[in-house]
Enzyme design. Structure first.
Site, PDB file in Angstrom:
ATOM      1  N   ASN A  64       0.868  -1.178   0.000  1.00 54.40           N
ATOM      2  CA  ASN A  64       0.000   0.000   0.000  1.00 54.40           C
ATOM      3  C   ASN A  64       0.905   1.228   0.000  1.00 54.40           C
ATOM      4  OD1 ASN A  64      -1.835   2.003   0.459  1.00 54.40           O
ATOM      5  ND2 ASN A  64      -2.413   1.350   2.535  1.00 54.40           N
ATOM      6  N   TRP A  65       1.076   1.807  -1.185  1.00 55.87           N
ATOM      7  CA  TRP A  65       1.991   2.949  -1.300  1.00 55.87           C
ATOM      8  C   TRP A  65       1.390   4.228  -0.689  1.00 55.87           C
ATOM      9  CZ3 TRP A  65       4.210   2.819  -7.025  1.00 55.87           C
ATOM     10  CH2 TRP A  65       5.074   1.723  -7.142  1.00 55.87           C
ATOM     11  N   LYS A  66       0.108   4.210  -0.398  1.00 54.75           N
ATOM     12  CA  LYS A  66      -0.585   5.409   0.109  1.00 54.75           C
ATOM     13  C   LYS A  66      -0.327   6.586  -0.842  1.00 54.75           C
ATOM     14  CE  LYS A  66      -0.364   3.368   4.636  1.00 54.75           C
ATOM     15  NZ  LYS A  66      -0.330   3.503   6.087  1.00 54.75           N
ATOM     16  N   HIS A  85      -9.758   1.242   4.507  1.00 55.75           N
ATOM     17  CA  HIS A  85      -8.509   1.466   5.263  1.00 55.75           C
ATOM     18  C   HIS A  85      -8.785   2.433   6.411  1.00 55.75           C
ATOM     19  CE1 HIS A  85      -4.468   2.687   6.299  1.00 55.75           C
ATOM     20  NE2 HIS A  85      -4.057   1.573   5.713  1.00 55.75           N
ATOM     21  N   GLU A 116      -7.146   4.832   7.570  1.00 54.10           N
ATOM     22  CA  GLU A 116      -6.892   6.253   7.288  1.00 54.10           C
ATOM     23  C   GLU A 116      -8.108   6.879   6.618  1.00 54.10           C
ATOM     24  OE1 GLU A 116      -3.143   5.708   5.283  1.00 54.10           O
ATOM     25  OE2 GLU A 116      -2.223   5.198   7.210  1.00 54.10           O
ATOM     26  N   GLU A 129      -5.785  -4.894  10.415  1.00 54.05           N
ATOM     27  CA  GLU A 129      -4.787  -3.875  10.724  1.00 54.05           C
ATOM     28  C   GLU A 129      -5.178  -3.156  12.014  1.00 54.05           C
ATOM     29  OE1 GLU A 129      -2.572  -2.659   6.898  1.00 54.05           O
ATOM     30  OE2 GLU A 129      -4.337  -1.404   7.052  1.00 54.05           O
ATOM     31  N   GLY A 187       2.001   2.405  10.865  1.00 59.02           N
ATOM     32  CA  GLY A 187       2.987   3.481  10.734  1.00 59.02           C
ATOM     33  C   GLY A 187       3.635   3.892  12.043  1.00 59.02           C
ATOM     34  N   SER A 243       2.994  -1.907  10.507  1.00 58.97           N
ATOM     35  CA  SER A 243       4.446  -1.915  10.769  1.00 58.97           C
ATOM     36  C   SER A 243       5.099  -3.259  10.456  1.00 58.97           C
ATOM     37  CB  SER A 243       4.728  -1.486  12.215  1.00 58.97           C
ATOM     38  OG  SER A 243       4.257  -0.168  12.429  1.00 58.97           O
ATOM     39  N   GLY A 282       2.652  -0.979   4.367  1.00 58.67           N
ATOM     40  CA  GLY A 282       2.684   0.435   4.002  1.00 58.67           C
ATOM     41  C   GLY A 282       4.116   0.922   3.860  1.00 58.67           C
ATOM     42  N   GLY A 283       4.629   1.559   4.916  1.00 54.04           N
ATOM     43  CA  GLY A 283       5.943   2.216   4.863  1.00 54.04           C
ATOM     44  C   GLY A 283       7.048   1.343   4.284  1.00 54.04           C
TER      45      GLY A 283
HETATM   46  P1  PGA Z   1       2.442   0.446   7.715  1.00 50.62           P
HETATM   47  O1  PGA Z   1       1.011   0.651   7.026  1.00 50.62           O
HETATM   48  O2  PGA Z   1       3.028  -0.833   7.179  1.00 50.62           O
HETATM   49  O3  PGA Z   1       3.236   1.662   7.335  1.00 50.62           O
HETATM   50  O4  PGA Z   1       2.208   0.360   9.184  1.00 50.62           O
HETATM   51  C1  PGA Z   1       0.166  -0.451   6.787  1.00 50.62           C
HETATM   52  C2  PGA Z   1      -1.113   0.044   6.169  1.00 50.62           C
HETATM   53  O5  PGA Z   1      -1.564   1.148   6.501  1.00 50.62           O
HETATM   54  O6  PGA Z   1      -1.715  -0.645   5.324  1.00 50.62           O
END
Ligand code: PGA
Length: 250
Positions: A9-11, A95, A97, A164, A170, A210, A231-232
């Site tokens: 997930n590149w966001k 998600h 966010e 999640e 994050g 994470s 994500g990150g």
């Molecule tokens: P993260 O994000 O790996 O940076 O914690 C995961 C996500 O939001 O899908």
């Protein structure tokens, strides 16, 4: 063997030029590795480029969101049909966010899941509790509500769940593999009640929050965890390739 999937997930990261450099770097690092299905979920603006660039690879393309209406006066929104037109097979829905920052409700997510499934996209449906909810021992109630309301009235053939915990996204904090397994098993039980057990057994359940090359193994070892939504750590092709390779030959 258990089905394994790692989704990036590149966001809101990467221009088309950056996406091109990433794929050029990632491709050779994954050569010959077919144990894991890999899905790249870039921003909308990279989809057209990546749909072409991934055509002759094993990598699958996913989007990060959609709107439930097929077309019309919905300024700024993108429909399931448009994502299919871009070569997407998957779409992340719900998600945290988007739930938190864009105010998406369980009902909105239900409409989005229905429209994705109806168009033939496979939703990666995100569920998970916040820190206060966890501290209040509400994890199971929260994921159960999100699943029940999100899937209400739907009969999706293909579905991926991403568990999640919001406090792990994050932050560098993780659920322990045992805790993540416990919740993922509970999610599978809820899916069994929603439809039937054999369908639930085949739904990939990803852990997210994470995930890195150093902890991926401990999650995929769990019987009810089929991979990760990353994500990150997915933004760097070298690190992401080590995650996809389950850090086994890094
Ligand atoms: P993260 O994000 O790996 O940076 O914690 C995961 C996500 O939001 O899908």
């Amino acid at each position: 063997m258990k089905r394994l999937m790692i989704a990036a997930n590149w966001k809101m990261n990467k221009t088309v030029a950056e996406a091109a450099a990433y794929i050029k770097d990632l491709g050779p690092r994954l050569a010959g590795w077919d144990r894991v299905e890999v899905v790249i979920c870039p921003p909308f603006t990279c989809l057209a480029y990546l749909s072409d660039a991934l055509k002759h690879t094993e990598l699958q393309l996913g989007a990060q969101n959609l709107f439930w209406e097929p077309k019309g006066a919905f300024t700024g929104e993108i429909s399931a049909e448009m994502l299919l037109d871009m070569g997407c097979r998957y779409v992340i829905i719900g998600h945290s966010e988007r739930r938190q920052m864009m105010g998406e409700s369980d009902q909105d997510i239900n409409r989005k899941l229905g429209s994705a499934g109806g168009a033939g996209l496979i939703p990666i449906f995100c569920v998970g509790e916040t820190l206060p909810e966890r501290e209040d021992s509400q994890t199971r109630n929260v994921v159960q509500r999100q699943l029940e309301q999100g899937l209400a009235g739907l009969d999706l053939q293909e579905l991926v769940i991403a568990y999640e915990p919001v406090w792990a996204i994050g932050t560098g904090l993780n659920a322990s593999p045992a805790d993540a397994q416990d919740t993922c098993k509970y999610i599978r039980d809820c899916l069994g009640r929603h439809r039937d057990e054999s369908w639930a057994a085949a739904v990939p359940i990803l852990y997210g929050g994470s995930v890195t090359a150093l902890n991926i193994q401990s999650f995929v070892e769990q019987p009810d965890i089929n991979g990760a939504l990353v994500g990150g750590a997915s933004l760097d092709p070298e690190h992401f390739a080590r995650i996809v390779r389950l850090n086994m030959d890094a």
